[in-house]
Design a protein around this motif. Structure first.
Motif, PDB file in Angstrom:
ATOM      1  N   ILE A 133       0.839  -1.198   0.000  1.00 46.22           N
ATOM      2  CA  ILE A 133       0.000   0.000   0.000  1.00 46.22           C
ATOM      3  C   ILE A 133       0.876   1.251   0.000  1.00 46.22           C
ATOM      4  CG2 ILE A 133      -1.571   1.380   1.429  1.00 46.22           C
ATOM      5  CD1 ILE A 133      -2.897  -1.281   2.265  1.00 46.22           C
ATOM      6  N   VAL A 186       0.256   2.304  -3.734  1.00 51.53           N
ATOM      7  CA  VAL A 186      -1.053   2.967  -3.750  1.00 51.53           C
ATOM      8  C   VAL A 186      -0.970   4.421  -3.303  1.00 51.53           C
ATOM      9  CG1 VAL A 186      -3.435   2.891  -2.948  1.00 51.53           C
ATOM     10  CG2 VAL A 186      -2.181   0.747  -3.318  1.00 51.53           C
ATOM     11  N   VAL A 194     -11.438  -1.155  -3.832  1.00 48.66           N
ATOM     12  CA  VAL A 194     -10.632  -2.336  -3.545  1.00 48.66           C
ATOM     13  C   VAL A 194     -11.454  -3.536  -3.993  1.00 48.66           C
ATOM     14  CG1 VAL A 194      -9.660  -3.815  -1.746  1.00 48.66           C
ATOM     15  CG2 VAL A 194      -9.319  -1.334  -1.647  1.00 48.66           C
ATOM     16  N   VAL A 236      -7.249  -6.087   3.271  1.00 49.83           N
ATOM     17  CA  VAL A 236      -6.590  -4.936   2.647  1.00 49.83           C
ATOM     18  C   VAL A 236      -7.296  -3.642   3.057  1.00 49.83           C
ATOM     19  CG1 VAL A 236      -6.086  -3.802   0.440  1.00 49.83           C
ATOM     20  CG2 VAL A 236      -5.666  -6.261   0.715  1.00 49.83           C
ATOM     21  N   PHE A 247      -5.913  -0.105   5.077  1.00 51.00           N
ATOM     22  CA  PHE A 247      -6.154   1.291   4.685  1.00 51.00           C
ATOM     23  C   PHE A 247      -6.809   2.062   5.826  1.00 51.00           C
ATOM     24  CE2 PHE A 247      -5.750  -0.045   0.175  1.00 51.00           C
ATOM     25  CZ  PHE A 247      -4.956   0.995  -0.293  1.00 51.00           C
ATOM     26  N   VAL A 288      -7.786  -0.787  -6.865  1.00 50.47           N
ATOM     27  CA  VAL A 288      -6.812  -1.640  -6.188  1.00 50.47           C
ATOM     28  C   VAL A 288      -7.335  -3.070  -6.309  1.00 50.47           C
ATOM     29  CG1 VAL A 288      -5.724  -2.260  -4.010  1.00 50.47           C
ATOM     30  CG2 VAL A 288      -6.062   0.153  -4.593  1.00 50.47           C
ATOM     31  N   ILE A 296      -2.374  -5.677  -5.714  1.00 50.83           N
ATOM     32  CA  ILE A 296      -1.826  -6.022  -4.395  1.00 50.83           C
ATOM     33  C   ILE A 296      -1.839  -7.539  -4.282  1.00 50.83           C
ATOM     34  CG2 ILE A 296      -2.221  -5.923  -1.905  1.00 50.83           C
ATOM     35  CD1 ILE A 296      -1.262  -3.291  -2.913  1.00 50.83           C
TER      36      ILE A 296
END
Length: 207
Positions: free
Chosen positions: A8, A12, A25, A36, A40, A157, A205
């Motif tokens: 991340i 990202v 995501v 994930v 975040f 993502v 990811i």
């Protein structure tokens, strides 16, 4: 820092240029989207799980779902209505994922209301004067099927995980049989290609 957090930070965060970023995501079933999103959230983002939001809409639309699918389900030996007159979501899922046409019919019932609910969530979140998050994450598997929500996203993502890892997670987490899991895996086999076709920037990811 775990491997997801490192990805991340590296891939990202540098892509976030908007003061009010919204991104999705996504990834196939049991790839680890929720994990994930949790990473975040530790950084100050807020995520909304569209699967849970679909369930809320589904409760509102249950009479429409019965009308659209109950007869078809009965013809296939599937009962989508419980003894207490509720919708059996697992039975409905078994029906829908057996046929792309039935799945599309269901999405046409659910997605318009879902889209309006999420747009309202984005608007109210961005209007906050205090305690406003760094950005908004739409946690969703097939957001490409709701173009109005996809348009809100600055980028995608995409969470990847190995097939065997995903299969074992799904069996343990969802208590589904092998046939049901394979039906869902098959329905999502071209998911990454579907997102590539949108033209949105995709950041992968690996989980």
């Amino acid at each position: 820092m775990n491997k997801i957090a490192k990805q991340i930070e590296k891939y990202v965060i540098p892509e976030i240029s908007s003061k009010k970023p919204v991104f999705c995501v996504t990834g196939p079933m049991a790839s680890g989207k929720n994990f994930v999103c949790a990473e975040f959230e530790k950084l100050g983002f807020i995520s909304i799980d569209l699967d849970k939001e679909v369930h809320k809409v589904l409760e509102e639309k249950t009479p429409d779902v019965f009308k659209a699918f109950e007869k078809t389900a009965e013809n296939q030996g599937i009962k989508i209505r419980t003894e207490d007159d509720k919708l059996d979501r697992r039975a409905l899922g078994a029906l829908l994922f057996s046929s792309p046409a039935l799945l599309k019919k269901h999405e046409d019932i659910i997605y318009p209301a879902l889209t309006e609910n999420i747009k309202a969530f984005i608007k109210s979140t961005n209007e906050k004067k205090d305690d406003r998050p760094k950005g908004i994450i739409l946690n969703a598997t097939v957001i490409y099927k709701t173009p109005k929500l996809l348009d809100k996203c600055d980028f995608i993502v995409y969470v990847q995980a190995g097939w065997i890892k995903r299969f074992n997670r799904a069996r343990k987490r969802d208590h589904m049989n092998e046939i049901q899991i394979m039906q869902r895996f098959t329905a999502q086999k071209n998911l990454l290609d579907d997102y590539k076709a949108t033209g949105k920037k995709i950041i992968v990811i690996k989980n």
